[in-house]
Design a protein around this motif. Structure first.
Motif, PDB file in Angstrom:
ATOM      1  N   VAL A   7       0.865  -1.177   0.000  1.00 48.87           N
ATOM      2  CA  VAL A   7       0.000   0.000   0.000  1.00 48.87           C
ATOM      3  C   VAL A   7       0.901   1.226   0.000  1.00 48.87           C
ATOM      4  N   GLU A 140      -0.818  -8.390  -3.602  1.00 51.13           N
ATOM      5  CA  GLU A 140      -1.715  -7.322  -4.035  1.00 51.13           C
ATOM      6  C   GLU A 140      -1.009  -5.985  -3.900  1.00 51.13           C
ATOM      7  N   GLN A 142      -1.998  -1.880  -3.648  1.00 52.32           N
ATOM      8  CA  GLN A 142      -3.043  -0.879  -3.515  1.00 52.32           C
ATOM      9  C   GLN A 142      -2.350   0.475  -3.577  1.00 52.32           C
ATOM     10  N   HIS A 179      -7.613   5.454  -6.350  1.00 48.59           N
ATOM     11  CA  HIS A 179      -7.121   4.242  -5.681  1.00 48.59           C
ATOM     12  C   HIS A 179      -7.236   3.096  -6.674  1.00 48.59           C
ATOM     13  N   ARG A 181      -6.357  -1.052  -7.227  1.00 49.63           N
ATOM     14  CA  ARG A 181      -6.041  -2.310  -6.543  1.00 49.63           C
ATOM     15  C   ARG A 181      -5.714  -3.361  -7.597  1.00 49.63           C
TER      16      ARG A 181
END
Length: 194
Positions: A7, A140, A142, A179, A181
């Protein structure tokens, strides 16, 4: 198995810090701040490099921050509930509770942490995230893309690595932040500097 999630905030041209090392180019926004807090609420462990840890530790060590608003108190509480692992060869001690100091990033240990964790982990700091990407540990990404071009600095994503990504979700905020993802689908090193 828990996911390891990278993130970060980054400029439109892909930097998390400008050429002076600053990352304060965008004023706080309540909508983005609340969304970030909700995102981190389910995280059980934060993996940090030294610089990012020192910047984030104030959410526990400076009570005046949480006292500024309900939003800031919620973020401070969310941040304090998670465990932290700090990777640093220069830090002599940590200043927050439930925090462990590690001298080097060990991909096997992080993989074991993912296998035994009951909730997701995040990795923060571009250098540490690069090590996690190159080890194939990131499940992942983000990314909060800020509507600013800074012209240079520290890249938010690894260099020397080619990765295909699948877009899982996107959200636009009123202040121009987006944002994104993603899930990495496969990657390969472009040169072996790892």
């Amino acid at each position: 198995m828990a996911k390891l999630i990278y993130v970060t905030n980054m400029s439109l041209d892909g930097y998390i810090e400008d050429e002076r090392g600053a990352f304060d180019w965008f004023p706080p926004d309540d909508e983005v701040f609340a969304f970030t807090t909700d995102l981190l609420r389910s995280v059980g462990t934060f993996l940090y490099g030294r610089r990012l840890y020192e910047a984030m530790a104030v959410w526990e060590t400076d009570a005046a921050l949480a006292a500024q608003s309900d939003l800031m108190a919620d973020f401070a509480s969310t941040w304090q509930k998670a465990s932290k692992v700090v990777y640093s060869t220069t830090l002599t001690a940590v200043s927050t509770a439930d925090t462990r100091l590690e001298r080097r990033f060990d991909p096997a240990a992080v993989n074991e942490l993912k296998a035994t964790a009951s909730s997701d982990l995040t990795v923060g700091g571009a250098d540490l995230a690069t090590q996690a990407f190159k080890a194939g540990l990131v499940d992942e990404c983000q990314l909060f893309i800020l509507p600013i071009v800074v012209g240079g600095g520290k890249p938010g994503l690894p260099t020397g690595l080619r990765a295909n990504l699948e877009l899982l979700d996107e959200r636009r905020f009123r202040n121009g932040v987006v944002h994104l993802r993603y899930r990495p689908l496969g990657q390969r090193l472009l040169h072996s500097t790892c």
